[in-house]
Scaffold this active site. Structure first.
Site, mmCIF file in Angstrom:
data_model
loop_
_atom_site.group_PDB
_atom_site.id
_atom_site.type_symbol
_atom_site.label_atom_id
_atom_site.label_comp_id
_atom_site.label_asym_id
_atom_site.label_seq_id
_atom_site.Cartn_x
_atom_site.Cartn_y
_atom_site.Cartn_z
ATOM 1 N N ILE A 440 11.292 13.302 -16.436
ATOM 2 C CA ILE A 440 11.165 11.994 -15.047
ATOM 3 C C ILE A 440 9.754 12.450 -13.716
ATOM 4 O O ILE A 440 8.998 12.240 -14.045
ATOM 5 C CB ILE A 440 12.578 11.189 -15.398
ATOM 6 C CG1 ILE A 440 11.743 10.335 -16.521
ATOM 7 C CG2 ILE A 440 11.235 9.739 -14.378
ATOM 8 C CD1 ILE A 440 14.122 9.968 -16.535
ATOM 9 N N SER A 468 19.524 6.880 -15.642
ATOM 10 C CA SER A 468 18.898 7.670 -14.879
ATOM 11 C C SER A 468 17.601 7.906 -14.485
ATOM 12 O O SER A 468 16.728 7.893 -13.701
ATOM 13 C CB SER A 468 19.458 9.505 -14.889
ATOM 14 O OG SER A 468 19.026 9.185 -16.396
ATOM 15 N N GLU A 469 16.558 7.239 -16.053
ATOM 16 C CA GLU A 469 15.630 7.377 -16.445
ATOM 17 C C GLU A 469 14.523 6.719 -15.194
ATOM 18 O O GLU A 469 14.079 6.539 -14.449
ATOM 19 C CB GLU A 469 14.769 7.239 -17.464
ATOM 20 C CG GLU A 469 13.899 6.962 -17.200
ATOM 21 C CD GLU A 469 12.730 6.955 -19.089
ATOM 22 O OE1 GLU A 469 11.939 6.407 -19.354
ATOM 23 O OE2 GLU A 469 13.518 5.538 -20.036
ATOM 24 N N GLU A 470 15.388 5.469 -15.079
ATOM 25 C CA GLU A 470 14.659 4.461 -14.785
ATOM 26 C C GLU A 470 14.950 4.724 -13.130
ATOM 27 O O GLU A 470 14.187 4.324 -12.070
ATOM 28 C CB GLU A 470 15.497 3.052 -14.849
ATOM 29 C CG GLU A 470 15.068 2.117 -13.744
ATOM 30 C CD GLU A 470 16.140 1.604 -12.774
ATOM 31 O OE1 GLU A 470 17.646 2.343 -12.769
ATOM 32 O OE2 GLU A 470 16.022 1.235 -11.410
#
Ligand code: NAG
Ligand code: NAG
Ligand code: NAG
Ligand code: NAG
Ligand code: NAG
Ligand code: NAG
Ligand code: NAG
Length: 556
Positions: A440, A468-470
């Protein structure tokens, strides 16, 4: 009793005393001829200009002169009128002017002369007697005029004016009789002598003849000094007047009493009455005059029935003897203020409507512009992808399926295949085995937009597996790059409060696009409203970078 008597007397006395308290203001001598009408106007400005009450008496009688218009001698308004005058009328006449609290008296000493002007002489010619005569002066070599001073109230109509010199009617090219005047051009010494003007007077249906004798003296031209008439108005000025409107302009002149000056209006050096003899659209008015101590104040107007275009810019000249003054007609200046305000309103209106139209067609205009003026020379910005697609993984089976359909099938179909964009979709484009956070963090920097797909309720991001991605994505997009974020609501999201603050902020600032369409449908069209909105928020298309391979994969 005595006190009462005295008191009564003191009340009774004042009017009696006041009767004699009338102030004598002037004594005038008049010497007209018998056998013809005569009138005297009791004017004494400012006494007679207000609500004053005028009464005529023949001294010493205390009985006012009759007001019956059929009476030979009677009062009409402020005038005393004799129709006609007889020798016996000689005497003192008094005109009493009663104001609100003033009383003034004017005396007129009337001496009626014998009527034998132009008696028949032996050889059959009319002879003027050498009685009282008015004196008028003509100036040698000039164009002058004689005036027939006939002063009568308005109830008397004067016409058929004739001029005589030495009892013979005047004829010839040099003489023009009009209104109450005789104009004499190129005056010579022979023009001096005894003149008479004769007019017909009609009063209440009865006709009379009135005649004025005038002694004309010829003056050398240099004798003009001191007798130049003064034109008070016009003053070589311009007058603003609307096209098509009527107009009356006065020429106001003061001149000496014994003047012989010609007063008239001219245009193109012609008398206006002659110049407009056919249409009679512009006429000279009759001359009126007011006597003062030494001078006569004349007013002669010019009347335009209707102002025409040809009248503008021409001088209309008022002549009085050697004096002349003109006015020029001007179209009124446009009202600058009104124009400004009108212009401003028009501008504001036009701007508002353009802005309104733009707000409606903004998306179409921008998309059309992009397709029409595809800028091949856009700067290379070092990015590889047009958008990073961030999507949730809902727990409910149906929603999860819908999200997958949109992200895996429809977005690539429309944005990549039809529109030529390049997307980074997590789970499709990353290098296998890479740490999620790294994927990401590094890939999002290579994207121009961040697309976040939202699903209501279950979608609360905190239930997402990939917290965490968001967070990294949104953080990067907002804080680091100032990247633009596109929110796509798969269904209408009613309550954003459950969403992370960053999402709430984006929604508030840029709004969200709501999915509309059928997820099961095979063919999607980039021209629908929904896709137009998405494309509008996407960057303008760029030429594909020369290195079309995915650098990330190479790098890794
Ligand atoms: C004018 O005033 C005089 C004196 O005050 C008075 O005798 C007379 O009646 C008045 N005349 C009129 C017409 O008012
Ligand atoms: C009136 O005028 C005549 C002639 O001019 C004169 O003889 C007479 O004295 C005058 N009367 C008065 C009162 O002034
Ligand atoms: C005016 O009259 C004189 C003679 O009286 C003559 O010589 C002259 O030409 C005339 N002028 C005009 C303009 O008629
Ligand atoms: C000219 O005289 C008349 C009175 O006869 C008056 O009403 C008018 O105002 C005057 N005009 C000018 C411009 O003085
Ligand atoms: C008006 O004047 C012109 C030139 O002076 C003349 O030819 C014409 O006959 C006149 N018309 C009338 C109606 O008097
Ligand atoms: C202009 O002159 C005409 C003719 O003498 C008269 O009837 C009219 O009242 C005058 N107009 C003004 C405004 O004085
Ligand atoms: C107005 O113009 C005339 C000429 O037409 C001139 O003789 C006169 O002196 C001028 N008057 C003023 C006040 O300027």
């Amino acid at each position: 009793m005595l006190a009462l008597l005295l008191c009564g007397l003191s009340f009774a006395l004042p009017p009696f005393v006041r009767a004699d308290a009338c102030k004598d203001v002037s004594l005038q001598n008049e010497a007209p001829s018998a056998g013809q009408p005569f009138a005297f106007d009791c004017t004494h400005p400012p006494l007679t200009s207000g609500k004053a009450h005028v009464t005529w008496y023949k001294y010493p009688s205390k009985i006012p002169v009759s007001k019956n218009t059929q009476s030979r001698i009677h009062q009409e308004q402020n005038w005393i009128l004799f129709l006609p005058l007889t020798q016996e009328d000689s005497g003192i006449y008094q005109c009493v002017i009663n104001g609100t609290d003033t009383c003034h008296r004017i005396h007129v000493n009337l001496t009626v002369l014998r009527k034998d002007w132009c008696g028949i002489s032996g050889n059959g010619q009319l002879i003027l007697s050498d009685e009282y005569k008015q004196i008028q002066i003509l100036h040698e070599g000039r164009d002058n005029s004689l005036t027939c001073h006939l002063n009568f109230p308005q109830s008397c109509v004067l016409d058929s004016l004739k001029w005589y010199k030495d009892c013979e009617e005047i004829k010839g090219e040099r003489f023009i009789s009009w209104e109450m005047k005789l104009s004499v051009s190129n005056v010579s010494a022979e023009d001096g002598g005894s003149y008479a003007c004769q007019a017909r007077l009609t009063h209440t249906g009865r006709q009379y003849t009135v005649l004025n004798s005038i002694t004309v003296n010829i003056a050398e031209t240099n004798g003009y000094a001191g007798r130049i008439p003064k034109i008070i108005y016009p003053k070589n000025n311009s007058i603003e007047v609307q096209l098509g409107s009527p107009l009356i302009v006065d020429c106001n002149i003061t001149d000496t009493r014994d003047n012989t000056n010609l007063r008239c209006w001219r245009v193109n050096n012609m008398l206006v009455d002659d110049y407009y003899n056919e249409s009679r659209r512009i006429r000279e008015g009759f001359e009126s005059h007011i006597f003062s101590q030494k001078d006569i104040f004349y007013t002669v107007n010019i009347t335009f029935l209707e102002v025409k275009m040809e009248d503008y810019g021409h001088p209309f000249v008022c002549h009085a003897g050697v004096s002349a003054a003109y006015f020029i007609l001007k179209l009124p200046a446009p009202n600058v203020q009104a124009y400004l305000i009108g212009g401003l309103f028009a501008l504001v209106g036009a701007t508002a409507s353009v802005m309104y139209l733009y707000s409606i067609f903004k998306i179409d205009i921008v998309l059309w512009y992009r397709s029409a003026f595809h800028s091949p020379g856009s700067k290379e910005d070092g990015k590889v992808y047009d958008a990073y697609v961030l999507y949730p993984k809902p727990q409910r089976e149906i929603q999860s399926h819908e999200v997958d359909t949109l992200v895996w099938k429809i977005l690539p179909e429309v944005l990549e295949r039809q529109c030529g964009y390049k997307l980074f979709i997590f789970g499709r484009d990353e290098f296998p085995g890479q740490a999620v956070a790294n994927v990401i963090d590094e890939n999002i920097k290579l994207c121009r937009r961040l697309i976040i797909v939202l699903v209501p309720e279950s979608l609360s991001f905190d239930v997402l597996k990939n917290m965490s991605e968001e967070q990294i994505a949104v953080y990067n997009a907002l804080i680091q790059d100032g990247m633009k974020v596109i929110l796509i609501e798969l269904e209408k999201v009613k309550d954003y409060t459950a969403m992370p603050q960053s999402i709430q902020y984006i929604k508030q600032k840029h709004g969200a696009i709501q999915w509309s369409g059928d997820l099961t449908e095979q063919s999607q069209c980039a021209k629908t409203k929904f896709w137009k909105k998405v494309r509008y928020h996407m960057p303008p298309k760029r030429p594909p970078p020369s290195f079309s391979a995915q650098p990330l994969k190479h790098m890794s």
